[in-house]
Design a protein around this motif. Structure first.
Motif, PDB file in Angstrom:
ATOM      1  N   ALA A 937      91.538  16.309  71.915  1.00 23.98           N
ATOM      2  CA  ALA A 937      91.910  15.036  71.299  1.00 23.98           C
ATOM      3  C   ALA A 937      92.748  15.227  70.056  1.00 23.98           C
ATOM      4  N   GLY A 938      92.982  16.471  69.643  1.00 25.98           N
ATOM      5  CA  GLY A 938      93.790  16.747  68.468  1.00 25.98           C
ATOM      6  C   GLY A 938      93.020  16.770  67.175  1.00 25.98           C
ATOM      7  N   LEU A 939      91.757  16.375  67.185  1.00 27.48           N
ATOM      8  CA  LEU A 939      90.916  16.422  65.998  1.00 27.48           C
ATOM      9  C   LEU A 939      90.083  17.697  66.036  1.00 27.48           C
ATOM     10  N   PRO A 940      89.931  18.376  64.891  1.00 26.38           N
ATOM     11  CA  PRO A 940      89.171  19.623  64.887  1.00 26.38           C
ATOM     12  C   PRO A 940      87.671  19.382  64.788  1.00 26.38           C
ATOM     13  N   ILE A 941      86.925  20.361  65.283  1.00 23.10           N
ATOM     14  CA  ILE A 941      85.473  20.380  65.115  1.00 23.10           C
ATOM     15  C   ILE A 941      85.142  21.513  64.154  1.00 23.10           C
ATOM     16  N   ARG A 942      84.317  21.211  63.194  1.00 22.00           N
ATOM     17  CA  ARG A 942      83.834  22.253  62.292  1.00 22.00           C
ATOM     18  C   ARG A 942      82.375  22.537  62.619  1.00 22.00           C
ATOM     19  N   VAL A 943      82.091  23.757  63.020  1.00 16.25           N
ATOM     20  CA  VAL A 943      80.721  24.197  63.300  1.00 16.25           C
ATOM     21  C   VAL A 943      80.261  24.991  62.093  1.00 16.25           C
ATOM     22  N   TRP A 944      79.196  24.550  61.488  1.00 15.01           N
ATOM     23  CA  TRP A 944      78.757  25.112  60.202  1.00 15.01           C
ATOM     24  C   TRP A 944      77.301  25.513  60.316  1.00 15.01           C
ATOM     25  N   HIS A 945      77.013  26.743  59.918  1.00 20.75           N
ATOM     26  CA  HIS A 945      75.654  27.281  59.947  1.00 20.75           C
ATOM     27  C   HIS A 945      75.373  27.875  58.578  1.00 20.75           C
ATOM     28  N   VAL A 946      74.384  27.343  57.870  1.00 15.88           N
ATOM     29  CA  VAL A 946      74.129  27.786  56.501  1.00 15.88           C
ATOM     30  C   VAL A 946      72.636  27.726  56.212  1.00 15.88           C
ATOM     31  N   ILE A 947      72.174  28.670  55.382  1.00 12.67           N
ATOM     32  CA  ILE A 947      70.768  28.691  54.941  1.00 12.67           C
ATOM     33  C   ILE A 947      70.767  28.789  53.423  1.00 12.67           C
ATOM     34  N   PRO A 948      70.794  27.656  52.720  1.00 13.37           N
ATOM     35  CA  PRO A 948      70.708  27.693  51.252  1.00 13.37           C
ATOM     36  C   PRO A 948      69.258  27.758  50.788  1.00 13.37           C
ATOM     37  N   MET A 949      69.058  28.397  49.641  1.00 20.01           N
ATOM     38  CA  MET A 949      67.712  28.495  49.067  1.00 20.01           C
ATOM     39  C   MET A 949      67.791  28.302  47.567  1.00 20.01           C
ATOM     40  N   LEU A 950      66.867  27.547  47.046  1.00 18.84           N
ATOM     41  CA  LEU A 950      66.702  27.352  45.602  1.00 18.84           C
ATOM     42  C   LEU A 950      65.311  27.817  45.221  1.00 18.84           C
ATOM     43  N   ALA A 951      65.217  28.574  44.147  1.00 19.39           N
ATOM     44  CA  ALA A 951      63.914  29.085  43.709  1.00 19.39           C
ATOM     45  C   ALA A 951      63.902  29.168  42.193  1.00 19.39           C
ATOM     46  N   SER A 952      62.763  28.844  41.621  1.00 19.15           N
ATOM     47  CA  SER A 952      62.615  28.966  40.167  1.00 19.15           C
ATOM     48  C   SER A 952      61.179  29.341  39.854  1.00 19.15           C
ATOM     49  N   ILE A 953      61.029  29.965  38.714  1.00 22.19           N
ATOM     50  CA  ILE A 953      59.699  30.318  38.236  1.00 22.19           C
ATOM     51  C   ILE A 953      59.716  30.259  36.715  1.00 22.19           C
ATOM     52  N   GLU A 954      58.693  29.676  36.168  1.00 24.94           N
ATOM     53  CA  GLU A 954      58.565  29.633  34.716  1.00 24.94           C
ATOM     54  C   GLU A 954      57.099  29.782  34.357  1.00 24.94           C
ATOM     55  N   GLY A 955      56.869  30.263  33.160  1.00 29.00           N
ATOM     56  CA  GLY A 955      55.480  30.462  32.764  1.00 29.00           C
ATOM     57  C   GLY A 955      55.358  31.269  31.495  1.00 29.00           C
ATOM     58  N   GLN A 956      54.156  31.789  31.301  1.00 20.08           N
ATOM     59  CA  GLN A 956      53.837  32.522  30.082  1.00 20.08           C
ATOM     60  C   GLN A 956      52.645  33.423  30.357  1.00 20.08           C
ATOM     61  N   VAL A 957      52.689  34.630  29.815  1.00 21.74           N
ATOM     62  CA  VAL A 957      51.599  35.588  29.974  1.00 21.74           C
ATOM     63  C   VAL A 957      51.143  36.042  28.598  1.00 21.74           C
ATOM     64  N   LYS A 958      49.824  35.925  28.339  1.00 19.65           N
ATOM     65  CA  LYS A 958      49.250  36.353  27.067  1.00 19.65           C
ATOM     66  C   LYS A 958      48.150  37.370  27.322  1.00 19.65           C
ATOM     67  N   PRO A 959      48.483  38.653  27.318  1.00 17.21           N
ATOM     68  CA  PRO A 959      47.446  39.666  27.554  1.00 17.21           C
ATOM     69  C   PRO A 959      46.750  40.064  26.256  1.00 17.21           C
ATOM     70  N   GLN A 960      45.491  40.471  26.383  1.00 16.01           N
ATOM     71  CA  GLN A 960      44.710  40.985  25.253  1.00 16.01           C
ATOM     72  C   GLN A 960      43.887  42.169  25.737  1.00 16.01           C
ATOM     73  N   PHE A 961      43.743  43.155  24.866  1.00 18.46           N
ATOM     74  CA  PHE A 961      42.979  44.352  25.214  1.00 18.46           C
ATOM     75  C   PHE A 961      41.891  44.537  24.173  1.00 18.46           C
ATOM     76  N   ARG A 962      40.633  44.474  24.642  1.00 15.51           N
ATOM     77  CA  ARG A 962      39.489  44.608  23.734  1.00 15.51           C
ATOM     78  C   ARG A 962      38.559  45.673  24.266  1.00 15.51           C
ATOM     79  N   GLY A 963      38.600  46.845  23.687  1.00 13.28           N
ATOM     80  CA  GLY A 963      37.737  47.933  24.127  1.00 13.28           C
ATOM     81  C   GLY A 963      37.973  48.256  25.582  1.00 13.28           C
ATOM     82  N   SER A 964      36.930  48.116  26.383  1.00  8.89           N
ATOM     83  CA  SER A 964      37.043  48.403  27.821  1.00  8.89           C
ATOM     84  C   SER A 964      37.366  47.156  28.627  1.00  8.89           C
ATOM     85  N   GLU A 965      37.732  46.057  27.920  1.00  6.63           N
ATOM     86  CA  GLU A 965      37.989  44.796  28.622  1.00  6.63           C
ATOM     87  C   GLU A 965      39.453  44.406  28.463  1.00  6.63           C
TER      88      GLU A 965
END
Length: 1749
Positions: A937-965
């Motif tokens: 028909a003169g019109l093109p076909i676009r075949v598209w295959h894609v796998i996008p991914m979005l990922a995020s991570i946020e946070g906070q870590v507070k370690p403490q060391f007390r003797g054997s603990e």
């Protein structure tokens, strides 16, 4: 797929035929002036109707349709020159069910779309063309015409083209049909009748709109009576006829197809695989059929009507064959009338004539070419105006999309919006349209701050933009990305992550590579190790994508301009090798070679070959050079084989290099001659590691179901048969070097993946040199090697292990080694001095030369090195090196100095991480590729295959060391969203329509927790999780197939009109889900709601169809209520190996058998001990455990806060004796009552079990001698009570024993009658195989079971019966037969003692008897082995003992007895012991040896053992019927003292173990196991120990010899007392290597002595033996009546003579004949015949003297 196309094609032809019949009657009524042959000066008016429908085949009739209608005027200025003009163009769309998309639907069904004046003007611009013999040539368009409008006009001209004269005028040359096809067509035409000759078919090459392809014409006459009433003067009455012309385009035979491809392309998996065009067609298949109704003759005609139907089918998986996405084009060109000439047309035609550009009918890709070139070269190619200049305000569009994306990504309650991934793909599309200046403005906008974003959103947007620039992957985005990196607007660490994502670029180019190469060489990236590494790997990847075009189908852009020339490849390789020669470190060389491997350039093979063959180079570097050939395996497999096969066949080469070489050879799918050479090398392979790896690889590949590997698999099966490796040999063969391939594969759809596991062990390392865990995939018939792979490579990492062990358990007197069994350091310096004197005496007397581990010549420092690598899509993406310079200081202390980290080290780590919040996000396209294809028909076909991914991570870590603990507060909030999108879109500047299918998964998991770990007398772990008090969404999953239409203005796309696709085949499978889980247990309600379609089955194809072709959505939300707690606390604590003062309760089991009420029905079929009760009771009376250890584990789960606190806890306490022969286990559990179960009281469970394990024999001989003395049963008794208000009880008794059925006994008896060495060997193998507990009698008594419990047991029984339905018999009990008590179940399970893969089960309930025969088990089962060679009953006092024992058992073993030695490398040879001590094994690689093991003969039976290790001297020898032990000259019997020295003692067997060596000794035979770290440094009779059987006879002076007598003598410690015995033994005894090295017990000592007496002392002659001679015929077997002389095994005749012998014959079919034949072949003695009467006399040749081989 092919079948689907065949059906569609046949259907289309049938439709045309039916319409043709209707047309005959319709046209018979047409006035003769309606249609005339084309003539000069005439204007012919036609109506054009085009329709493009997109949907999902076989799923739904719903389609998104674009409809076009117009008037088409053809003005013949001359017989040759014709013009075309379109008028009254109308465009419409609809999105609804179309039952027959192959037919053009009425325009009234469609919504008319407004065409802008500019677009309408372009469509109405005329064009001219040459119409020569029906072919359309030299098309000339208006100068202002655009490619899209040109192609619509070309579609009209395409319908006008008819090559009825079979003219070769378009300069198209295609391959001719195969000869067989031409002959078949000729035969077919020759056999036609006159009436059939009215139809004509021919094939011509032709330029069509869709490609330069082969076109098939079929001509059929219509009704002959339908003639015109008046005729032109040029035509006679007979010339004017009406006929049909059908055209089909063969897309399998095209020179050129006007496709444009973006992103990664399909690569051929092998050289001989399907041609590349067919591989592409697995994803896209198309067909076009045209039918013309023609009036006139083949020479001169007019066209009444043209119909076109095209099908385009798209699939990514084979499973989509039945439900693929498809687009159908249906077009018509209908004749209306002849128009009078018009001045306006002629005026416009004169303007067209001014255009000098001429085009063919082929689809115009002018704009697509510019788009792709813009991606490749950016502003350098388009400095003034880009192809996207019409797209307004791209910067604003990016800002809007970014704001929208950030907003969708910022909702912490719902997580990432499911549409966010699609917004990200649109953001990438806009970035690809930008020039460099626009990209700089965009970067500055987000760097400096957008007024439309908050500060937090600003940081996220800036991070997303860097990822998006990388994923866009155009010349301009790469240029700006590198520019900002060099200016440090993007930090090197962030740039590194962006560089990793520069993959699957839409259009790579040489200039892009140049930009990245400059970055790699710049100091900014060079000073940052990860940036430099990733940069070079990325450059290699882009070079591979650019230059390996021979692996892929080239599109039109790539055909016009070669993207990669040979000089570019040579230049890249030369630059890489120049860089390589400057490098000094192993890591840098490996990274550069990985870059070359990513490129996969044929120009690099010669340079890589030089590195591979350079023995001076580091082995790991050479292995990487071999691996760098991987991407060439489909391009030049023979070259790779020629390079690597000599490396593999060179037995002097390092094993790990050889294994890497053969791995790559097999990946090339070699032809049979190459496989034969590999197989021949395998048969004679001296290296056990290489043999194990090659055998495993060949065996796994021989089972391959993949089509391209089937030929290789078949030949490998034949080669493996020649290798003749038995099942027993295979078990011992599989050692450190292994190859496994685990298939997860659908044979029906021929799709799936394979998990590959490889390990390659060298001769100088304990750990494997190379380990890989990877995955190969095959989808849609396309095999992808190394789709994902993780690998670990190392050299000398054991040095770090040795340093740590030396520090922890060193030989210094102040070490803590005394607390570790086997590592005790003597406190008596005099004894240590004596041990050192022993070492010195051995070294001096024997002249032992120090050994050194064999390394490469350049490995002078032998510094430890290791690396992890990640490979995806056969491309290396990242390398993580482990060298001293890269190690953190605390870890460096451990590995290089052997020190434990101090508290200060931990505090430094804690301070570094103290309370710092972190935030990171990443956006990426895991996969993206697309292709634009033209339609009819003169019109093109676009075949598209894609796998996008979005990922995020946020946070906070507070370690403490007390003797054997250690305590750490962790706040973390990960969010992930990933989408799989497949879209088929029909594009035009007016309207878009298409079909798409998406699958999206989003996860949102906020988590705040506190972790406490305390290590003291009891280990305690506590994890407190803060429960969110707000509602949030945990998971969102949805699949959505839909069709859509959308009006657009370039990229300003309006909101599309979408409609979901409903799979008519799954409408009845829809289920609405709305349920809450966890509300009544711990007050943690998870609401699950949505709508899903249940697949017809759990089969792969049904599940995928459901996910691809129908809408599903599931939402999981956490909805807190008043009962929701504030915290959930999980705590666990345990104590282990706590010595118990309580006595053992084992005597409570007395009378076990009489109390258990076992069913004895099957006892009649098996041999069993009739005195079970008495023997077991006697064992219980005699058994007194020396130590009892208590182990305790407590786990508690509780909630804090909420309306009601809830808890659950379990406590398990086990009491075991130190030798693991008896155990008592108690379990206590309780939880809060659950209201939904109508519980008001606490639920509790109490269970107690006692277990007695069988005693193990250390040898088959001991098993035979002491079988009645040891406890040989598995006994278990358990009671359990559980419930809330209502208690349920079960008492369970299990008795396990060895049971031999009659068939097994017959086999043993048959073997025992064969009094031959082979018979003895077979008997021992059978005993070893069957010596395990294989029969289990089970008795269960239950009381008060609730209905749900009974239902659970009934369901289990039903499942068991259905598992083996055809071999299951169920018998209902009658009243008189039912002697079983109600509430009792008995069962008997018998495992087949020979196969270990089948079991017979008898289950008796109060109402029925179920018998299951030959139930196939999931794997081989051999529980509770009764014989473990060399096993001694040892004490286990800690976890260290368990680890030590396991590590020791895995070591290689050397065995020595009076006459034979089997070395560590499986070389068995005769070397009789003497009264002089012989060194069996000794550390010969260090100045201060760690151990030595010596053995000597006391008399013909008894031996004396001496072990020197850890400064101690341990001597063991028989005395007074048991073994006596002396430590440093003093007799020792105290068990605690012995264990302190690592000695496990029993009167018949002693085991001495430490970190370096383990020795087992029973007074007659010694077994030695040493650590693999002593490879190449061990010396003694046990061989060199390097997994190579070729160099075991290395004498004490480190020289090789073939004289075993000299070898033995070099390790004999001679003194005056033993000198005479040594010389006498060497003079009289025979020393030689035996052929069958694997089986140490092939021949008994008695047989060997008999053979020795037959041999002379001066040569290798031996006397013949007498045995029965056999002559075999077709129908009878004849045996010699009297014994005949024959040469013994391993010998051949030296002298022969003729002798007449009488034979008696038996019928071959008789069992007696076959039995006698077996005995005659196996036995070295004459067999007893049923008759001595001869049937005939025959003269045969017999030996008079024999010679040993």
């Amino acid at each position: 797929m092919k079948l689907l196309f065949a059906v569609v094609s046949l259907w289309a032809v049938a439709v045309f035929a039916l319409q043709g019949e209707r047309a005959r009657y319709r046209f018979s009524e047409v006035d003769e002036r309606d249609v005339e042959p084309f003539r000069s000066g005439q204007t012919y008016k036609y109506r054009l109707d085009s329709q493009i429908s997109s949907g999902m085949a076989s799923v739904s009739e719903q389609h998104a349709v674009t409809r076009l209608q117009a008037e088409a005027l053809f003005h013949f200025q001359s017989e040759r020159l014709v013009s075309l003009k379109l008028n009254d163009v109308i465009v419409g769309t609809t999105n609804q069910e179309i039952q027959e998309p192959e037919k053009v639907q009425p325009m009234e069904m469609f919504k008319e779309n407004q065409i802008k004046s500019e677009e309408a003007r372009l469509l109405e611009l005329p064009c001219t063309f040459d119409y020569v013999d029906g072919l359309v040539e030299r098309i000339r368009f208006h100068q202002q015409d655009q490619p899209w409008s040109k192609n619509i006009k070309k579609s009209v001209l395409n319908m006008l083209q008819l090559n009825l004269k079979q003219r070769q005028g378009q300069n198209v040359e295609l391959e001719q049909l195969p000869a067989w096809k031409q002959e078949r067509e000729q035969e077919s035409s020759n056999g036609k009748t006159e009436s059939q000759q009215q139809s004509k078919m021919f094939v011509m090459p032709e330029i069509t709109l869709e490609g330069e392809c082969q076109v098939t014409y079929t001509l059929n006459k219509m009704n002959p009576s339908n003639k015109f009433n008046s005729y032109d003067n040029e035509l006679s009455r007979d010339d004017l006829k009406m006929f049909n012309v059908t055209k089909t385009v063969d897309f399998h035979r095209c020179n050129k197809i006007a496709d444009i491809r973006y992103g990664p392309k399909i690569e051929k998996p092998c050289d001989n695989c399907t041609n590349q065009q067919e591989l592409e067609e697995k994803k896209l298949d198309r067909t076009t059929i045209m039918r013309h109704v023609v009036v006139g003759s083949q020479e001169k005609y007019g066209i009444k009507k043209v119909e076109t139907v095209s099908h385009y089918i798209f699939k990514m998986l084979n499973v989509e064959e039945e439900t693929p996405m498809h687009t159908i084009v249906a077009s018509q060109l209908n004749y209306i009338r002849i128009e009078e000439s018009r001045n306006d047309i002629e005026r416009e035609l004169r303007q067209v004539a001014t255009s000098n550009k001429e085009e063919s009918l082929l689809y115009s890709i002018e704009w697509d070419e510019q788009e792709k070139l813009f991606y490749m070269y950016g502003d350098d190619e388009f400095p003034q105006q880009s192809p996207f200049e019409k797209v307004q305000d791209k910067v604003g569009k990016v800002e809007n999309l970014m704001k929208k994306l950030v907003g969708m990504w910022s909702d912490k309650i719902k997580g990432i919006d499911s549409e966010a991934t699609l917004v990200y793909t649109r953001l990438i599309d806009v970035l690809r349209m930008c020039n460099q200046e626009e990209l700089r403005q965009i970067f500055s906008l987000f760097k400096e701050g957008s007024s439309r974003l908050s500060e937090t959103e600003q940081l996220k947007a800036e991070d997303i933009l860097v990822d998006a620039l990388s994923n866009a992957g155009t010349h301009n985005t790469i240029k700006v990305l590198v520019e900002k990196t060099l200016r440090k607007d993007i930090q090197p660490a962030r740039a590194t992550r962006a560089l990793v994502q520069l993959k699957d670029l839409p259009a790579p180019s040489e200039k892009q590579i140049k930009i990245l190469t400059d970055l790699c060489e710049n100091e900014v990236c060079n000073r940052h190790g990860p940036c430099r590494q990733v940069c070079w790997l990325t450059v290699g990847t882009l070079m591979g994508d650019l230059c390996n075009q021979e692996l892929t189908v080239q599109d039109s852009v790539e055909q016009k301009k070669p993207l990669c020339h040979s000089e570019l490849k040579k230049s890249h390789v030369a630059k890489a090798m120049k860089q390589y020669n400057k490098l000094e470190t192993r890591y840098e060389k490996i990274v550069l070679l990985k870059s070359l491997g990513n490129a996969g350039l044929d120009a690099s093979v010669n340079e890589l070959e030089k590195i591979i063959r350079d023995n001076r180079e580091d082995p790991l570097v050479r292995m990487q050079a071999i691996d760098s050939l991987r991407r060439l395996r489909a391009v030049m497999p023979q070259k790779i084989q020629r390079v690597l096969l000599p490396v593999f066949q060179d037995v002097r080469e390092r094993p790990e290099v050889r294994m890497m070489a053969v791995s790559q050879i097999l990946a090339t799918l070699p032809e049979n001659p190459i496989v034969d050479q590999i197989g021949f090398t395998l048969i004679r392979e001296p290296s056990r590691q290489v043999k194990s790896f090659v055998y495993g690889a060949m065996k796994q590949l021989s089972q391959s179901p993949i089509e391209i590997e089937k030929e290789l698999a078949q030949h490998l099966k034949a080669i493996l048969k020649l290798a003749n490796i038995s099942e027993e040999d295979e078990e011992t063969l599989v050692r450190g070097s292994r190859y496994y391939r685990i298939p997860v594969y659908s044979q029906a759809k021929k799709e799936g993946f394979f998990v590959d596991l490889e390990s390659m062990v060298g001769t100088d390392n304990v750990l494997p040199k190379h380990i890989t865990a990877g995955m190969d995939t095959i989808f849609n018939g396309l095999f992808q090697k190394n789709s994902l792979e993780l690998s670990f490579t190392q050299e000398d990492v054991e040095q770090w292990m040795d340093v740590y062990m030396d520090y922890q358990y060193g030989q210094s007197s102040n070490s803590k080694k005394s607390s570790i069994r086997g590592y005790r350091s003597s406190s008596r310096t005099q004894d240590s001095s004596e041990a050192d004197n022993d070492f010195r005496k051995i070294v001096n007397d024997l002249g032992i030369k120090r050994r050194s581990q064999q390394r490469g010549d350049n490995d002078a420092n032998n510094s430890p090195y290791a690396m992890f690598s990640i490979r995806y899509g056969d491309i290396d993406y990242a390398v993580l090196p482990l060298e001293e310079e890269f190690l953190p200081s605390s870890l460096k202390k451990i590995l290089t100095q052997g020190q434990q980290p101090t508290i200060r080290d931990l505090e430094n780590l804690i301070e570094a991480a103290q309370g710092r919040p972190f935030r990171a996000q990443a956006a990426l396209n895991i996969l993206e590729n697309s292709v634009k294809i033209p339609t009819s028909a003169g019109l093109p076909i676009r075949v598209w295959h894609v796998i996008p991914m979005l990922a995020s991570i946020e946070g906070q870590v507070k370690p403490q060391f007390r003797g054997s603990e250690l305590q750490a507060e962790v706040k973390i909030h990960p969010m992930v969203s990933i989408t799989h999108l497949k879209r088929v879109e029909v594009w035009s500047p007016i309207v878009n329509s298409g079909v798409e299918s998406t699958r999206t998964v989003s996860v949102n998991l906020p988590l705040t927790s506190n972790v406490q770990i305390r290590k003291d007398s009891s280990k305690t772990f506590k994890w407190t999780v803060e429960v969110p008090q707000k509602q949030f969404r945990v998971l969102n999953f949805q699949t959505l197939p839909l069709t859509y239409t959308s009006e657009i203005e370039w990229t300003q796309q309006r909101t599309p009109v979408v409609k979901r696709i409903e799979n008519k085949n799954l409408l009845q499978r829809a289920q609405h889900v709305e349920k809450v889980y966890g509300k009544h247990t711990f007050g943690m309600p998870l609401k699950v709601n949505g709508e899903v379609h249940i697949p017809h089955s759990a089969k792969y194809e049904d599940v995928v169809k459901t996910l691809m072709s129908t809408e599903n959505h599931i939402h999981i939300e956490f909805q807190p209520t008043e009962e929701t707690p504030n915290q959930i606390v999980l705590s666990a604590q345990g104590s282990f190996f706590q010595q118990s003062s309580e006595g053992s309760n084992h005597r409570d089991l007395k009378g076990f058998h009489s109390k258990s009420r076992f069913d004895d029905e099957m006892s009649q079929y098996y041999e069993q001990d009739e005195d079970n009760e008495r023997k077991f009771n006697k064992f219980l009376d005699d058994f007194e455990p020396s130590k009892m250890y208590k182990h305790n584990v407590q786990i508690q789960l509780e909630t804090v806060g909420g309306r009601n606190d809830k808890n659950a806890q379990i406590e398990i306490e086990a009491t075991c004796d130190s030798q693991n022969r008896y155990a008592k286990v108690q379990l206590k559990a309780k939880r809060s009552p659950l209201q939904y179960l109508d519980e008001s009281n606490q639920w509790t469970m109490k269970a107690e079990a006692q277990v007695v394990l069988p005693e193990v024999h250390s040898s088959i001989r001991q098993y035979q001698q002491q079988q009645g003395e040891k406890q040989q049963k598995f006994v278990a008794q358990a009671q359990c009570e559980w419930g809330s208000e209502h208690k349920q009880k079960i008492n369970l008794n299990i008795n396990g024993q060895q049971a031999r059925n009659q068939k097994w006994r017959q086999q043993i008896d048959e073997v025992e009658r064969l009094n031959t060495p082979q018979g003895q060997k077979l008997r021992q193998q059978m005993i070893q195989k069957t010596a395990f507990i294989n029969k289990y009698d089970i008795s269960a008594e239950f009381e008060g079971l609730r209905p749900e419990t009974k239902n659970a047991f009934n369901s289990l029984a039903t499942l068991l019966k259905s598992w083996n339905f055809w071999n299951t018999k169920t018998e209902l009990k009658s009243g008189r037969d039912n002697q079983q008590r109600d509430g009792q179940i008995t069962a008997t399970i018998v495992i087949d003692p020979m196969t270990h893969e089948h079991a017979n089960i008898t289950l008796k309930t109060p109402v029925e008897i179920v018998r299951i025969d030959s139930l196939s088990l999931p794997t081989k089962v051999k529980p509770f082995k009764l014989v473990k060679p060399g096993q001694v009953q040892k004490s286990v006092d800690s976890f260290s003992d368990i680890v030590r024992d396991y590590a020791t058992e895995e070591r290689q073993e050397c065995k020595v007895n009076s006459r034979k030695v089997r070395s560590f490398d499986d070389v068995t040879f005769k070397a009789p012991l003497t009264k002089c001590y012989s060194v069996l094994a000794k550390d010969c690689g260090s100045e201060k040896p760690r151990f030595a093991v010596l053995l000597k003969k006391i008399n013909d039976q008894e031996k004396a053992l001496k072990v020197i290790a850890n400064g101690d001297r341990i001597e063991v020898q028989p005395k007074d019927g048991k073994l006596a032990v002396k430590i440093n000259g003093q007799h020792e019997q105290n068990q605690d003292t012995l264990q302190e020295y690592g000695i496990d003692y029993s009167k018949n067997l002693v085991r001495i173990a430490n970190r370096d060596v383990t020795v087992r000794f029973d007074g007659e035979e010694a077994s030695v196991k040493i650590s693999a770290s002593y490879k190449n440094t061990q010396c003694g009779l046990c061989g060199h120990y390097n997994d190579d059987s070729e160099d075991d006879f290395r004498m004490s002076n480190d020289e090789m010899t073939n004289d075993i007598k000299s070898f033995h003598k070099s390790y004999s410690v001679v003194d005056d007392e033993c000198r005479d015995d040594l010389e006498e033994t060497h003079r009289q005894q025979e020393y030689k290597q035996l052929k069958n090295s694997r089986n140490f017990y092939d021949q008994s000592e008695e047989d060997e002595q008999q053979q020795q007496r037959r041999r002379t002392n001066d040569n290798d002659e031996t006397q013949p033996i007498e045995k029965t001679e056999v002559l075999e015929y077709n129908h009878k077997i004849c045996f010699s009546v009297k014994p005949v002389k024959a040469c013994p095994e391993d010998s051949y005749p030296q002298q022969t003579k003729e002798q007449k012998v009488g034979f008696t014959c038996l019928d071959r079919s008789s069992s007696e004949a076959r039995q006698l034949l077996r005995e005659a072949r196996r036995s070295t003695r004459p067999v007893e015949l049923p008759t001595n009467k001869p049937s005939f006399v025959e003269t045969i040749t017999v030996p008079s003297a024999c010679v040993v081989y």
